[in-house]
Design an enzyme around this catalytic site. Sequence first.
Site, PDB file in Angstrom:
ATOM      1  N   LYS A 194       2.678  -8.258 -10.049  1.00 37.63           N
ATOM      2  CA  LYS A 194       3.691  -8.250 -10.020  1.00 37.63           C
ATOM      3  C   LYS A 194       4.442  -8.420 -11.070  1.00 37.63           C
ATOM      4  CE  LYS A 194       6.202  -8.766  -5.400  1.00 37.63           C
ATOM      5  NZ  LYS A 194       6.713  -7.916  -4.948  1.00 37.63           N
ATOM      6  N   ASP A 238       3.721  -3.459  -9.087  1.00 34.89           N
ATOM      7  CA  ASP A 238       5.014  -3.982  -7.992  1.00 34.89           C
ATOM      8  C   ASP A 238       5.770  -5.414  -9.305  1.00 34.89           C
ATOM      9  OD1 ASP A 238       7.726  -3.946  -6.725  1.00 34.89           O
ATOM     10  OD2 ASP A 238       6.768  -4.786  -5.002  1.00 34.89           O
ATOM     11  N   GLU A 276       4.911   0.355  -7.647  1.00 29.07           N
ATOM     12  CA  GLU A 276       5.621   0.476  -6.685  1.00 29.07           C
ATOM     13  C   GLU A 276       6.801   0.158  -7.307  1.00 29.07           C
ATOM     14  OE1 GLU A 276       5.010  -2.053  -3.698  1.00 29.07           O
ATOM     15  OE2 GLU A 276       6.602  -2.987  -2.733  1.00 29.07           O
ATOM     16  N   ASP A 313      10.301   1.490  -2.459  1.00 31.89           N
ATOM     17  CA  ASP A 313       9.581   0.570  -1.353  1.00 31.89           C
ATOM     18  C   ASP A 313      11.319   0.082  -1.112  1.00 31.89           C
ATOM     19  OD1 ASP A 313      10.024  -2.230  -0.037  1.00 31.89           O
ATOM     20  OD2 ASP A 313       9.144  -3.087  -1.832  1.00 31.89           O
ATOM     21  N   LYS A 320       8.621  -1.092   5.267  1.00 34.16           N
ATOM     22  CA  LYS A 320       8.393  -2.333   5.510  1.00 34.16           C
ATOM     23  C   LYS A 320       9.181  -2.312   7.227  1.00 34.16           C
ATOM     24  CE  LYS A 320       7.924  -4.680   1.360  1.00 34.16           C
ATOM     25  NZ  LYS A 320       8.796  -5.533   0.197  1.00 34.16           N
TER      26      LYS A 320
HETATM   27 MG    MG Z   1       7.988  -4.134  -3.074  1.00 32.75          MG
END
Ligand code: MG
Length: 357
Positions: free
Chosen positions: A151, A177, A202, A227, A251
């Site tokens: 992250k 991300d 991402e 995303d 997702k």
């Molecule tokens: Mg993500």
Amino acid sequence: MDIHTPLVTSHGTHSQRTASLVEITTSDGVVGWGENVAPSGVQYVGESATQSHASLQMLALLLGGRDVDVFEMFAETWWGVSEKNFAKHALESALWDAHARTENVSLRNALGGVRDSVMPGVVVGLASSVDDTVTEAVSRVAEGYRRVKLKIEPGRDVQVVRAVRTAVGDAVILQVDANAAYTRDDIQHLSRLDEFALQFIEQPLAADDLEGHALLSSRIRTPVCLDESVENCDQLMRAIESAACSVVNVKPSRVGGIGDALRMHNIVATHGLDAWVGGMLETGIGRASCLALASLPGFTLTPDLSASNRYFDRDVTAPFELENGEIRVPNTVGIGVQPLSWVFEHPEVKIETLFQA
Ligand code: MG
């Protein structure tokens, strides 16, 4: 569910989750299980866990007693109810489990999955220092993960990625991300990530900034993955048409169900993009259906579905374990798992009947 190693992202800190499981019984007496994975106390997309629970109660009343075909259940076909994707996914995934059990096949086979196991990736959250991030990444690799997602956010990016890349070496797949933490003004800065051979970056920019992502994609070599920007097939098509990304994180919970995730899988496969299945800190129930999806051929990259013990001391199902860097895709009937007896006996577990025929 306590998360023993809290996950810090640019949205906030995940240290606990209220796991919300759904049990549906069909008129033939077949039981299916699903999970509402709306995050607790963290702003991601859509609803909080509390709001989503209220949506679940409402949708269960709409669904209960109806004759439905799971192949025709999509986020937009809930009798005029828009959004509420986490709650829709919770119910719809339970229907898929019941469907597969009715047909006496695994969910993997019901969906057209082709893999027996998948190589999962692990997420390393934001830490207070570069050294802490490196330490965690190195220990995850030692546990057997061969793909690590870091992250990042402004101020905690290039230096962190450089240190981790140096520590884990070139054989580990690295991704980053940003959870929409940057703006178009950061494009020049983000291009500095090109030197670390990342598999992708991402969601660097805001969810609604497809044009910004297209601009970024044209300026950096690292593939851009979306995303939060892609909540449905229309948004996915717009992202593809505007060349905003070359990778998509699908997702099932964010897009409103397994059926929608399947449609998106087919779109990305047709357009030759890479895609993968993203996790939402789910328990074994949600993880099992995500693994079935991740076994589809168009999900070309490793999913964000780590072993149960990455977050939980005790999972609600038999734990998913890492074996030689892989997690087995359940291939017994349905999703292949069910809640263990402790779940029903635990004093803090609340059981609510939302619809009774
Ligand atoms: Mg993500």
